[in-house]
Write a protein that holds these residues in place. Structure first.
Motif, PDB file in Angstrom:
ATOM      1  N   ILE A 115       0.844  -1.210   0.000  1.00  0.00           N
ATOM      2  CA  ILE A 115       0.000   0.000   0.000  1.00  0.00           C
ATOM      3  C   ILE A 115       0.873   1.251   0.000  1.00  0.00           C
ATOM      4  CG2 ILE A 115      -1.637   1.333   1.357  1.00  0.00           C
ATOM      5  CD1 ILE A 115      -2.856  -1.319   2.292  1.00  0.00           C
ATOM      6  N   ALA A 116       1.881   1.239   0.872  1.00  0.00           N
ATOM      7  CA  ALA A 116       2.778   2.402   0.943  1.00  0.00           C
ATOM      8  C   ALA A 116       3.560   2.570  -0.361  1.00  0.00           C
ATOM      9  CB  ALA A 116       3.737   2.245   2.117  1.00  0.00           C
ATOM     10  N   THR A 117       4.020   1.460  -0.923  1.00  0.00           N
ATOM     11  CA  THR A 117       4.778   1.540  -2.174  1.00  0.00           C
ATOM     12  C   THR A 117       3.905   2.024  -3.317  1.00  0.00           C
ATOM     13  OG1 THR A 117       6.175  -0.292  -1.422  1.00  0.00           O
ATOM     14  CG2 THR A 117       6.228   0.228  -3.758  1.00  0.00           C
ATOM     15  N   ASN A 118       2.695   1.505  -3.372  1.00  0.00           N
ATOM     16  CA  ASN A 118       1.779   1.924  -4.425  1.00  0.00           C
ATOM     17  C   ASN A 118       1.503   3.424  -4.339  1.00  0.00           C
ATOM     18  OD1 ASN A 118      -0.144   1.466  -6.587  1.00  0.00           O
ATOM     19  ND2 ASN A 118      -1.733   1.771  -5.048  1.00  0.00           N
ATOM     20  N   THR A 119       1.283   3.892  -3.121  1.00  0.00           N
ATOM     21  CA  THR A 119       1.021   5.329  -2.923  1.00  0.00           C
ATOM     22  C   THR A 119       2.231   6.170  -3.293  1.00  0.00           C
ATOM     23  OG1 THR A 119      -0.507   4.804  -1.116  1.00  0.00           O
ATOM     24  CG2 THR A 119       0.323   7.058  -1.234  1.00  0.00           C
ATOM     25  N   ALA A 120       3.414   5.753  -2.872  1.00  0.00           N
ATOM     26  CA  ALA A 120       4.632   6.525  -3.126  1.00  0.00           C
ATOM     27  C   ALA A 120       4.975   6.565  -4.611  1.00  0.00           C
ATOM     28  CB  ALA A 120       5.797   5.928  -2.340  1.00  0.00           C
ATOM     29  N   TYR A 121       4.835   5.454  -5.300  1.00  0.00           N
ATOM     30  CA  TYR A 121       5.159   5.412  -6.727  1.00  0.00           C
ATOM     31  C   TYR A 121       4.195   6.296  -7.530  1.00  0.00           C
ATOM     32  CZ  TYR A 121       8.839   1.870  -6.907  1.00  0.00           C
ATOM     33  OH  TYR A 121      10.044   1.208  -6.806  1.00  0.00           O
ATOM     34  N   ARG A 122       2.911   6.207  -7.199  1.00  0.00           N
ATOM     35  CA  ARG A 122       1.927   7.019  -7.912  1.00  0.00           C
ATOM     36  C   ARG A 122       2.179   8.512  -7.653  1.00  0.00           C
ATOM     37  NH1 ARG A 122      -4.105   5.078  -6.980  1.00  0.00           N
ATOM     38  NH2 ARG A 122      -4.370   6.856  -8.397  1.00  0.00           N
ATOM     39  N   ARG A 123       2.469   8.830  -6.419  1.00  0.00           N
ATOM     40  CA  ARG A 123       2.724  10.238  -6.084  1.00  0.00           C
ATOM     41  C   ARG A 123       3.945  10.774  -6.832  1.00  0.00           C
ATOM     42  NH1 ARG A 123       4.796  12.365  -0.158  1.00  0.00           N
ATOM     43  NH2 ARG A 123       5.049  14.583  -0.732  1.00  0.00           N
ATOM     44  N   TYR A 124       4.989   9.961  -6.891  1.00  0.00           N
ATOM     45  CA  TYR A 124       6.216  10.391  -7.557  1.00  0.00           C
ATOM     46  C   TYR A 124       5.979  10.597  -9.054  1.00  0.00           C
ATOM     47  CZ  TYR A 124      11.222  10.437  -8.749  1.00  0.00           C
ATOM     48  OH  TYR A 124      12.475  10.786  -9.198  1.00  0.00           O
ATOM     49  N   ARG A 125       5.254   9.701  -9.682  1.00  0.00           N
ATOM     50  CA  ARG A 125       4.980   9.839 -11.119  1.00  0.00           C
ATOM     51  C   ARG A 125       4.131  11.076 -11.389  1.00  0.00           C
ATOM     52  NH1 ARG A 125       1.607   9.030 -15.257  1.00  0.00           N
ATOM     53  NH2 ARG A 125      -0.116   8.915 -13.773  1.00  0.00           N
ATOM     54  N   ILE A 126       3.119  11.312 -10.528  1.00  0.00           N
ATOM     55  CA  ILE A 126       2.254  12.485 -10.715  1.00  0.00           C
ATOM     56  C   ILE A 126       3.050  13.782 -10.543  1.00  0.00           C
ATOM     57  CG2 ILE A 126       0.322  13.745  -9.712  1.00  0.00           C
ATOM     58  CD1 ILE A 126      -0.979  11.051  -9.108  1.00  0.00           C
ATOM     59  N   GLN A 127       3.931  13.810  -9.543  1.00  0.00           N
ATOM     60  CA  GLN A 127       4.753  15.009  -9.339  1.00  0.00           C
ATOM     61  C   GLN A 127       5.708  15.237 -10.512  1.00  0.00           C
ATOM     62  OE1 GLN A 127       4.496  17.404  -7.115  1.00  0.00           O
ATOM     63  NE2 GLN A 127       2.777  16.351  -6.137  1.00  0.00           N
ATOM     64  N   LEU A 128       6.204  14.150 -11.093  1.00  0.00           N
ATOM     65  CA  LEU A 128       7.045  14.303 -12.274  1.00  0.00           C
ATOM     66  C   LEU A 128       6.249  14.877 -13.447  1.00  0.00           C
ATOM     67  CD1 LEU A 128       9.260  11.074 -12.264  1.00  0.00           C
ATOM     68  CD2 LEU A 128      10.068  13.452 -12.139  1.00  0.00           C
ATOM     69  N   ALA A 160      12.893   1.124  -0.502  1.00  0.00           N
ATOM     70  CA  ALA A 160      13.821   0.484   0.434  1.00  0.00           C
ATOM     71  C   ALA A 160      13.092  -0.522   1.322  1.00  0.00           C
ATOM     72  CB  ALA A 160      14.512   1.549   1.288  1.00  0.00           C
ATOM     73  N   GLU A 161      11.894  -0.170   1.772  1.00  0.00           N
ATOM     74  CA  GLU A 161      11.115  -1.108   2.582  1.00  0.00           C
ATOM     75  C   GLU A 161      10.666  -2.307   1.755  1.00  0.00           C
ATOM     76  OE1 GLU A 161       7.061  -1.211   5.346  1.00  0.00           O
ATOM     77  OE2 GLU A 161       7.642   0.616   4.269  1.00  0.00           O
ATOM     78  N   ALA A 162      10.279  -2.064   0.527  1.00  0.00           N
ATOM     79  CA  ALA A 162       9.829  -3.145  -0.342  1.00  0.00           C
ATOM     80  C   ALA A 162      10.950  -4.143  -0.615  1.00  0.00           C
ATOM     81  CB  ALA A 162       9.303  -2.587  -1.660  1.00  0.00           C
ATOM     82  N   GLN A 163      12.185  -3.681  -0.624  1.00  0.00           N
ATOM     83  CA  GLN A 163      13.311  -4.589  -0.849  1.00  0.00           C
ATOM     84  C   GLN A 163      13.440  -5.629   0.253  1.00  0.00           C
ATOM     85  OE1 GLN A 163      16.439  -1.613  -1.276  1.00  0.00           O
ATOM     86  NE2 GLN A 163      16.559  -1.981  -3.477  1.00  0.00           N
ATOM     87  N   ASP A 175      11.826  -2.729  -9.067  1.00  0.00           N
ATOM     88  CA  ASP A 175      13.168  -2.249  -9.389  1.00  0.00           C
ATOM     89  C   ASP A 175      13.215  -1.686 -10.808  1.00  0.00           C
ATOM     90  OD1 ASP A 175      16.060  -2.059  -8.684  1.00  0.00           O
ATOM     91  OD2 ASP A 175      16.257  -3.441 -10.366  1.00  0.00           O
ATOM     92  N   ALA A 176      12.557  -2.365 -11.732  1.00  0.00           N
ATOM     93  CA  ALA A 176      12.542  -1.884 -13.121  1.00  0.00           C
ATOM     94  C   ALA A 176      11.801  -0.558 -13.228  1.00  0.00           C
ATOM     95  CB  ALA A 176      11.886  -2.934 -14.023  1.00  0.00           C
ATOM     96  N   ILE A 177      10.676  -0.424 -12.539  1.00  0.00           N
ATOM     97  CA  ILE A 177       9.917   0.826 -12.587  1.00  0.00           C
ATOM     98  C   ILE A 177      10.691   1.947 -11.897  1.00  0.00           C
ATOM     99  CG2 ILE A 177       7.795   1.948 -11.847  1.00  0.00           C
ATOM    100  CD1 ILE A 177       6.337  -0.666 -12.192  1.00  0.00           C
ATOM    101  N   ALA A 178      11.372   1.641 -10.804  1.00  0.00           N
ATOM    102  CA  ALA A 178      12.169   2.647 -10.110  1.00  0.00           C
ATOM    103  C   ALA A 178      13.262   3.201 -11.028  1.00  0.00           C
ATOM    104  CB  ALA A 178      12.783   2.045  -8.854  1.00  0.00           C
ATOM    105  N   LYS A 179      13.873   2.337 -11.818  1.00  0.00           N
ATOM    106  CA  LYS A 179      14.898   2.804 -12.755  1.00  0.00           C
ATOM    107  C   LYS A 179      14.282   3.707 -13.832  1.00  0.00           C
ATOM    108  CE  LYS A 179      17.939  -1.188 -12.158  1.00  0.00           C
ATOM    109  NZ  LYS A 179      18.531  -2.391 -12.813  1.00  0.00           N
ATOM    110  N   GLU A 180      13.083   3.360 -14.287  1.00  0.00           N
ATOM    111  CA  GLU A 180      12.404   4.198 -15.275  1.00  0.00           C
ATOM    112  C   GLU A 180      12.055   5.565 -14.696  1.00  0.00           C
ATOM    113  OE1 GLU A 180      11.827   3.682 -18.444  1.00  0.00           O
ATOM    114  OE2 GLU A 180      12.750   1.687 -18.476  1.00  0.00           O
TER     115      GLU A 180
END
Length: 239
Positions: A115-128, A160-163, A175-180
């Protein structure tokens, strides 16, 4: 009858008497011996029967005493074995419960992480995306930069927590999405600096593609958590 004849006759009669007496004594002796032998056989057989009866009674007594002495030992062994089996069953039940609790805790921790990862990834993409538009329109402010950096740091913390928690399949995709996302951030910054690696339209398309890829990532997370989507309901046939 002359005297000599009388003596002879007397001798014959006496001899016959003596011979009869001898035969009588002989018969008596034989009878006595036979009777004695029979008595001895009867006594021996009686003694043998008595010894057998005594031996049987002795064996029965020994068996009874042995059983009496060993009964508490056997009882204790039976009780001990029963208690041991009961303890083993209790241990198995405790271990099974512990395994279930551990699995539930692991699943709960993984769910919270996803849940936290999903929220953080979506937020980061939207801010970009927002920052890309600000760069394109020339309206970048310090607030925009702070919001982008905050979303970027939150993404790093969630990753980092997801790892440590995510499954290998989910982690590989994260990991692949983080690199993108890292490449998209670099391209946006280079575009802001006036030294672009890609055009605005290309970067925007990259971020759109990341959203589609994230939908697949979300499906992997749901599968990992054991969430099954219900079958899609088909629209009613109007024919």
């Amino acid at each position: 009858m002359t005297n000599s004849e009388a003596k002879q006759k007397q001798g014959t009669v006496d001899g016959s008497s003596i011979s009869g007496a001898d035969h009588a004594r002989t018969d008596g002796t034989v009878g006595s011996r036979a009777s004695g032998a029979c008595c001895r056989l009867h006594i021996q057989s009686s003694r043998g029967a008595g010894m057998d009866n005594g031996l049987t009674a002795l064996i029965a007594a020994l068996v009874g005493v042995t059983g009496t002495l060993l009964a508490p030992v056997f009882s204790q062994r039976i009780v001990f074995r029963f208690q041991e089996q009961q303890f083993e069953r209790q241990q198995q039940a405790v271990q099974a419960q512990w395994a279930r609790d551990r699995e539930e805790a692991r699943l709960s921790e993984r769910r919270a992480c996803y849940i936290a990862t999903n929220t953080a990834y979506r937020r980061y993409r939207i801010q970009l995306m927002n920052y890309l538009w600000d760069v394109h329109q020339g309206t970048v402010t310090s607030t925009c930069r702070d919001e982008l950096e905050a979303a970027r740091h939150a993404h790093h913390a969630a990753f980092a927590e997801a790892q440590l928690v995510a499954s290998s399949v989910v982690l590989a995709e994260l990991d692949a999405i983080a690199k993108e996302l890292a490449q998209a951030y670099r391209r946006v910054k280079r575009l802001e600096e006036g030294n672009p690696l890609r055009s605005f339209e290309e970067i925007e398309q990259d971020l759109q593609d990341l959203w589609e890829r994230w939908k697949q990532m979300r499906g992997l997370m749901r599968t990992c958590l054991g969430v099954e989507d219900p079958p899609l309901s088909l629209p009613p046939n109007r024919d």
